[in-house]
Scaffold this active site. Sequence first.
Site, PDB file in Angstrom:
ATOM      1  N   GLY A  16       0.804  -0.849   0.157  1.00  0.00           N
ATOM      2  CA  GLY A  16       0.004   0.119   0.043  1.00  0.00           C
ATOM      3  C   GLY A  16       1.049   1.414  -0.038  1.00  0.00           C
ATOM      4  O   GLY A  16       2.208   1.263   0.253  1.00  0.00           O
ATOM      5  N   ARG A  40      -0.231 -10.434   0.788  1.00  0.00           N
ATOM      6  CA  ARG A  40      -0.813 -11.287  -0.030  1.00  0.00           C
ATOM      7  C   ARG A  40      -0.008 -11.446  -1.435  1.00  0.00           C
ATOM      8  O   ARG A  40       0.013 -12.418  -2.234  1.00  0.00           O
ATOM      9  CB  ARG A  40      -2.316 -11.128  -0.424  1.00  0.00           C
ATOM     10  CG  ARG A  40      -2.927 -11.349   0.767  1.00  0.00           C
ATOM     11  CD  ARG A  40      -4.441 -10.572   0.539  1.00  0.00           C
ATOM     12  NE  ARG A  40      -4.445  -9.142   0.586  1.00  0.00           N
ATOM     13  CZ  ARG A  40      -5.614  -8.353   0.510  1.00  0.00           C
ATOM     14  NH1 ARG A  40      -6.735  -8.913   0.138  1.00  0.00           N
ATOM     15  NH2 ARG A  40      -5.448  -6.988   0.314  1.00  0.00           N
ATOM     16  N   LEU A  83      -2.089  -2.308   6.517  1.00  0.00           N
ATOM     17  CA  LEU A  83      -3.116  -2.846   5.846  1.00  0.00           C
ATOM     18  C   LEU A  83      -4.338  -2.413   5.614  1.00  0.00           C
ATOM     19  O   LEU A  83      -4.858  -1.861   6.764  1.00  0.00           O
ATOM     20  CB  LEU A  83      -3.216  -4.252   6.230  1.00  0.00           C
ATOM     21  CG  LEU A  83      -4.064  -5.347   5.728  1.00  0.00           C
ATOM     22  CD1 LEU A  83      -3.600  -5.643   4.348  1.00  0.00           C
ATOM     23  CD2 LEU A  83      -4.259  -6.433   6.404  1.00  0.00           C
ATOM     24  N   GLY A  84      -5.132  -2.005   4.717  1.00  0.00           N
ATOM     25  CA  GLY A  84      -6.457  -1.540   4.588  1.00  0.00           C
ATOM     26  C   GLY A  84      -6.695  -1.215   3.236  1.00  0.00           C
ATOM     27  O   GLY A  84      -5.913  -1.294   2.234  1.00  0.00           O
ATOM     28  N   TYR A 135     -16.325   3.774   7.363  1.00  0.00           N
ATOM     29  CA  TYR A 135     -14.862   3.767   7.127  1.00  0.00           C
ATOM     30  C   TYR A 135     -14.263   4.113   8.725  1.00  0.00           C
ATOM     31  O   TYR A 135     -13.502   3.489   9.141  1.00  0.00           O
ATOM     32  CB  TYR A 135     -14.326   4.616   6.142  1.00  0.00           C
ATOM     33  CG  TYR A 135     -12.928   4.750   5.880  1.00  0.00           C
ATOM     34  CD1 TYR A 135     -12.353   3.608   5.120  1.00  0.00           C
ATOM     35  CD2 TYR A 135     -12.275   5.497   6.387  1.00  0.00           C
ATOM     36  CE1 TYR A 135     -10.852   3.553   4.815  1.00  0.00           C
ATOM     37  CE2 TYR A 135     -10.834   5.705   6.347  1.00  0.00           C
ATOM     38  CZ  TYR A 135     -10.008   4.550   5.351  1.00  0.00           C
ATOM     39  OH  TYR A 135      -8.877   4.566   5.245  1.00  0.00           O
ATOM     40  N   LYS A 139     -12.195   1.738  11.522  1.00  0.00           N
ATOM     41  CA  LYS A 139     -10.895   2.006  11.940  1.00  0.00           C
ATOM     42  C   LYS A 139     -11.050   2.240  13.226  1.00  0.00           C
ATOM     43  O   LYS A 139      -9.704   1.737  14.107  1.00  0.00           O
ATOM     44  CB  LYS A 139     -10.589   3.493  11.193  1.00  0.00           C
ATOM     45  CG  LYS A 139     -10.293   3.252   9.665  1.00  0.00           C
ATOM     46  CD  LYS A 139      -9.256   2.424   9.174  1.00  0.00           C
ATOM     47  CE  LYS A 139      -8.626   2.385   7.787  1.00  0.00           C
ATOM     48  NZ  LYS A 139      -7.689   1.602   7.629  1.00  0.00           N
ATOM     49  N   LEU A 162      -4.552  11.959   2.648  1.00  0.00           N
ATOM     50  CA  LEU A 162      -3.296  11.478   2.203  1.00  0.00           C
ATOM     51  C   LEU A 162      -3.070  11.869   0.943  1.00  0.00           C
ATOM     52  O   LEU A 162      -3.808  11.860  -0.149  1.00  0.00           O
ATOM     53  CB  LEU A 162      -3.436   9.963   2.171  1.00  0.00           C
ATOM     54  CG  LEU A 162      -3.365   9.372   3.520  1.00  0.00           C
ATOM     55  CD1 LEU A 162      -3.592   7.821   3.387  1.00  0.00           C
ATOM     56  CD2 LEU A 162      -2.346   9.679   4.318  1.00  0.00           C
ATOM     57  N   ARG A 169      -5.954   9.024  -5.178  1.00  0.00           N
ATOM     58  CA  ARG A 169      -7.476   8.842  -5.747  1.00  0.00           C
ATOM     59  C   ARG A 169      -8.002   9.865  -5.939  1.00  0.00           C
ATOM     60  O   ARG A 169      -7.795  11.022  -6.054  1.00  0.00           O
ATOM     61  CB  ARG A 169      -7.989   8.046  -4.875  1.00  0.00           C
ATOM     62  CG  ARG A 169      -7.559   6.687  -4.361  1.00  0.00           C
ATOM     63  CD  ARG A 169      -8.030   6.106  -3.080  1.00  0.00           C
ATOM     64  NE  ARG A 169      -7.541   4.858  -2.613  1.00  0.00           N
ATOM     65  CZ  ARG A 169      -7.439   4.420  -1.414  1.00  0.00           C
ATOM     66  NH1 ARG A 169      -7.910   5.121  -0.455  1.00  0.00           N
ATOM     67  NH2 ARG A 169      -7.193   3.231  -1.168  1.00  0.00           N
TER      68      ARG A 169
END
Length: 222
Positions: A16, A40, A83-84, A135, A139, A162, A169
């Site tokens: 990430g 993964r 992780l997220g 969300y 969290k 971020l 995004r």
Amino acid sequence: MSAEKPLRAIVIGATGAVGHHITGILLGNPNFSKVTTIGRKPLTLSEEYASVANSPKLEQKTVDFENLTRESFEGHDVVFCALGTTRKDAGSAEAFRRIDFTYVDRAAQQCHEAGVKYFAYVSSQGASASSWFLYPQVKGQVEDAIKAKGFPTVAIARPGLLDRGAASRAVERFAMFFMSGIPVRTVAAGLVQHCVENHSRPGTTTLFNAELKEAAARMTTV
């Protein structure tokens, strides 16, 4: 400030945006003698970290988060969990919760059983288990679950918007027309520096944008 002795670190979610920078920074930091990624799929470091991409400190472990065991985490001192995902990327609220809560909670439990003393988690501004929105609610629930594990030292990063640079995004790029974001590299550097300075200091610390920026500014080896 440096660690008393080099630390052995794990990064969960290294592929990430924040996890990638945490990994690269750790590899270049002499306070860390070993850096293990748990994910993964393997991480490919960007050109920014080309000088440490082949570091002998790096070990990559590909795991199934449905079947995690503590053996993957044994022999390490500190863990950074980045992780997220998002509901959109996960495909459903259920899938999002499984990744962001179940997998993180499971990993934290295995870390604790493996004897990890310092656990850092990348959360989000506004995280709250009592939120009406999925969300921040998840969290917040993850934060509470991590704190309840019994780690001697916990660090929770709650960055605001971020700034992923070119990888931002669409919604993040739009939002940055109206507010400033915090670079993902700053979040990563701030957490790593907090670990160097506080890994053996008991307690739980929450780091918001200001604290992350201040810690990152103190880093002399990046």
